[in-house]
Design a protein around this motif. Structure first.
Motif, PDB file in Angstrom:
ATOM      1  N   LEU A   1       0.667  -1.099   0.047  1.00 49.69           N
ATOM      2  CA  LEU A   1      -0.003  -0.119  -0.090  1.00 49.69           C
ATOM      3  C   LEU A   1       0.796   1.349  -0.207  1.00 49.69           C
ATOM      4  CD1 LEU A   1      -2.712  -0.923   2.589  1.00 49.69           C
ATOM      5  CD2 LEU A   1      -2.866  -0.925   0.094  1.00 49.69           C
ATOM      6  N   ILE A   2       2.013   1.172   0.939  1.00 52.98           N
ATOM      7  CA  ILE A   2       2.780   2.369   1.001  1.00 52.98           C
ATOM      8  C   ILE A   2       3.541   2.464  -0.475  1.00 52.98           C
ATOM      9  CG2 ILE A   2       4.974   3.371   1.967  1.00 52.98           C
ATOM     10  CD1 ILE A   2       4.022   1.997   4.488  1.00 52.98           C
ATOM     11  N   ALA A   3       4.054   1.429  -0.981  1.00 50.62           N
ATOM     12  CA  ALA A   3       5.186   1.426  -2.222  1.00 50.62           C
ATOM     13  C   ALA A   3       4.165   1.847  -3.460  1.00 50.62           C
ATOM     14  CB  ALA A   3       5.643   0.314  -2.375  1.00 50.62           C
ATOM     15  N   GLY A   4       3.066   1.548  -3.737  1.00 51.75           N
ATOM     16  CA  GLY A   4       2.232   1.747  -4.763  1.00 51.75           C
ATOM     17  C   GLY A   4       1.801   3.483  -4.655  1.00 51.75           C
TER      18      GLY A   4
ATOM     19  N   ILE B   1       5.248 -11.715  -3.336  1.00 51.00           N
ATOM     20  CA  ILE B   1       5.119 -10.616  -4.473  1.00 51.00           C
ATOM     21  C   ILE B   1       3.696 -10.458  -5.097  1.00 51.00           C
ATOM     22  CG2 ILE B   1       5.695 -10.843  -7.193  1.00 51.00           C
ATOM     23  CD1 ILE B   1       8.015 -12.593  -6.403  1.00 51.00           C
ATOM     24  N   ASN B   2       2.808 -11.519  -4.960  1.00 56.90           N
ATOM     25  CA  ASN B   2       1.368 -11.527  -5.187  1.00 56.90           C
ATOM     26  C   ASN B   2       0.692 -10.464  -4.167  1.00 56.90           C
ATOM     27  OD1 ASN B   2       1.368 -12.674  -7.650  1.00 56.90           O
ATOM     28  ND2 ASN B   2       1.006 -14.799  -6.489  1.00 56.90           N
ATOM     29  N   ALA B   3       0.759 -10.645  -3.020  1.00 57.03           N
ATOM     30  CA  ALA B   3       0.340  -9.701  -2.064  1.00 57.03           C
ATOM     31  C   ALA B   3       0.740  -8.295  -2.234  1.00 57.03           C
ATOM     32  CB  ALA B   3       0.649 -10.385  -0.824  1.00 57.03           C
ATOM     33  N   ALA B   4       1.932  -8.156  -2.425  1.00 58.98           N
ATOM     34  CA  ALA B   4       2.379  -6.656  -2.538  1.00 58.98           C
ATOM     35  C   ALA B   4       1.919  -6.034  -3.738  1.00 58.98           C
ATOM     36  CB  ALA B   4       4.095  -6.545  -2.391  1.00 58.98           C
TER      37      ALA B   4
ATOM     38  N   VAL C   1       0.537   0.974 -11.556  1.00 55.67           N
ATOM     39  CA  VAL C   1       1.906   0.646 -10.946  1.00 55.67           C
ATOM     40  C   VAL C   1       2.308  -0.689 -11.974  1.00 55.67           C
ATOM     41  CG1 VAL C   1       0.846  -1.072  -9.270  1.00 55.67           C
ATOM     42  CG2 VAL C   1       3.226   0.131  -8.758  1.00 55.67           C
ATOM     43  N   GLN C   2       3.384  -1.057 -11.776  1.00 57.62           N
ATOM     44  CA  GLN C   2       4.013  -2.154 -12.354  1.00 57.62           C
ATOM     45  C   GLN C   2       5.348  -2.790 -11.655  1.00 57.62           C
ATOM     46  OE1 GLN C   2       5.844  -1.985 -16.319  1.00 57.62           O
ATOM     47  NE2 GLN C   2       6.368   0.251 -16.174  1.00 57.62           N
TER      48      GLN C   2
ATOM     49  N   LYS D   1      -1.408  -2.189  -6.448  1.00 53.50           N
ATOM     50  CA  LYS D   1      -2.531  -1.835  -7.642  1.00 53.50           C
ATOM     51  C   LYS D   1      -3.634  -1.067  -7.202  1.00 53.50           C
ATOM     52  CE  LYS D   1      -3.063  -2.856 -12.157  1.00 53.50           C
ATOM     53  NZ  LYS D   1      -1.990  -2.414 -13.178  1.00 53.50           N
ATOM     54  N   SER D   2      -4.200  -1.840  -5.739  1.00 50.97           N
ATOM     55  CA  SER D   2      -5.314  -1.230  -5.492  1.00 50.97           C
ATOM     56  C   SER D   2      -5.260   0.279  -5.317  1.00 50.97           C
ATOM     57  CB  SER D   2      -5.785  -2.144  -4.326  1.00 50.97           C
ATOM     58  OG  SER D   2      -4.897  -1.294  -3.111  1.00 50.97           O
TER      59      SER D   2
END
Length: 357
Positions: A141-144, A167-170, A181-182, A175-176
């Motif tokens: 959430l922070i990174a996005g 990886i999937n969770a992050a 984001v990619q 993305k949310s």
């Protein structure tokens, strides 16, 4: 004749005293680490927990460890050596130690074994792990929202379910909050190799990443992020000292409560084979302090997500979620069961690139 009688009496007294002396012998507890205790990541945190065991039980225990043990035949030799040297309880702290642990445990049925992150158990083998993916959701959430380039770099170790889940969770969390984001993912096929980790960090920056995540054990990526003026997250330990301005937060592995609980069970005779998968709610997964560079509203959002996960109100894998090929994995409102998560071998929709086999 008198001397013979005295000798017999002395021998009998010694025999009577022997059980009492034995009962006071310390419990010998061993730890096998895949990396060095000074990696400031995975093995470092396991060794912090070993020291917590010593502090808790004092002279009731005697601990020892072997570090830098490669996964495979070397692990089996190290385990056998430790079992043969009289250890009562042995913690093996890497996924690749699973089969060697099972093999040696079969040869030493009176020794208790605890294997981290694996899934194979026996009468004298317990398994334990942390729900690291919960922490990945929070930092995702922070990174996005902190990326300006919309490119997040991810340094991955091995393509096992534990790493793929993270990886999937992050990605889903990022993305949310940022549809643009990619993720750029580099697999280094090692848990601990500062050189490879630094090279991966530099390669990700060259690909446009301005935020780096990792599932490897050294602070090399954090150091590179600090040098290049981008953001990163501590992995396994806080790592703040390696990136005073780069570090946004961290996922901290807190093994001490579990180790103390299991050693206590071995001491009081209640130890039995169990499977433990703890998360934020049990304290096994801790979220490091949020940096002041993160805007207040983002910090509040991340804190709220961590609290919701702790209380069971939020599951990081809640549908609708598709697999990478577009097929439906989770329907609207559906949450992933533990069995699927433990065997996760696919990317979710939106992640580019092929998952290594």
């Amino acid at each position: 004749m008198r001397r013979t009688a005295l000798a017999l009496l002395s021998a009998a007294a010694a025999a009577l005293l022997a059980p009492a002396a034995s009962a006071q012998d310390p419990l010998k507890v061993g730890f096998i680490y895949v990396g060095p205790v000074g990696d400031f990541g995975w093995s470092y945190e396991h060794d912090q927990a070993r020291q917590a065991v010593e502090a808790e039980f004092g002279d009731k225990v005697q601990t020892s460890y072997l570090e830098n043990i490669p996964e495979g035949p070397d692990a089996e030799r190290a385990l056998r050596q430790m079992a043969q040297s009289g250890h009562d309880l042995i913690f093996t702290t890497s996924f690749g130690f699973m089969n060697p642990t099972l093999k040696v445990a079969k040869q030493f049925p009176n020794v208790k074994f605890e294997h981290a992150t694996g899934y194979k158990r026996a009468a004298n083998v317990s398994t334990y792990s942390s729900r690291f993916y919960e922490g990945r959701h929070v930092i995702g959430l922070i990174a996005g929202q902190m990326t300006k380039s919309n490119t997040i770099g991810y340094i991955a170790s091995f393509p096992i379910p534990e790493v793929v889940r993270g990886i999937n969770a992050a990605y889903l969390a990022a993305k949310s909050v940022n549809p643009d984001v990619q993720f750029k993912i580099i697999w280094v096929n090692t848990w601990f190799d500062p050189g490879k980790e630094a090279d991966a960090a530099n390669a990700l920056i060259d690909q446009g990443a301005d935020v780096i995540m990792q599932h490897t054990d050294s602070p090399a990526a954090m150091t590179i992020a600090e040098e290049k003026g981008i953001y990163a997250f501590g992995q396994a330990s806080d790592m703040a000292q390696f990136g005073p301005t780069a570090r946004l937060s961290s996922i901290i592995d807190n093994w001490a409560p579990y180790y103390i609980e299991r050693v206590k069970a071995a001491l009081d005779g209640t130890w039995e084979s169990t499977d433990t998968w703890g998360g934020i709610d049990t304290g096994m997964v801790e979220i490091g302090a949020f940096a002041d560079t993160i805007p207040e509203e983002i910090r509040a959002q991340a804190a709220a997500a961590a609290k919701a996960i702790e209380e069971g109100a939020l599951h990081p894998f809640t549908g609708p979620i598709n697999k990478q090929d577009g097929s439906v994995w989770l329907a609207e409102g559906e949450t992933a069961d533990d069995g699927t998560l433990l065997g996760m071998n696919f990317y979710v929709e939106g992640i580019e690139g092929e998952l290594p086999k």
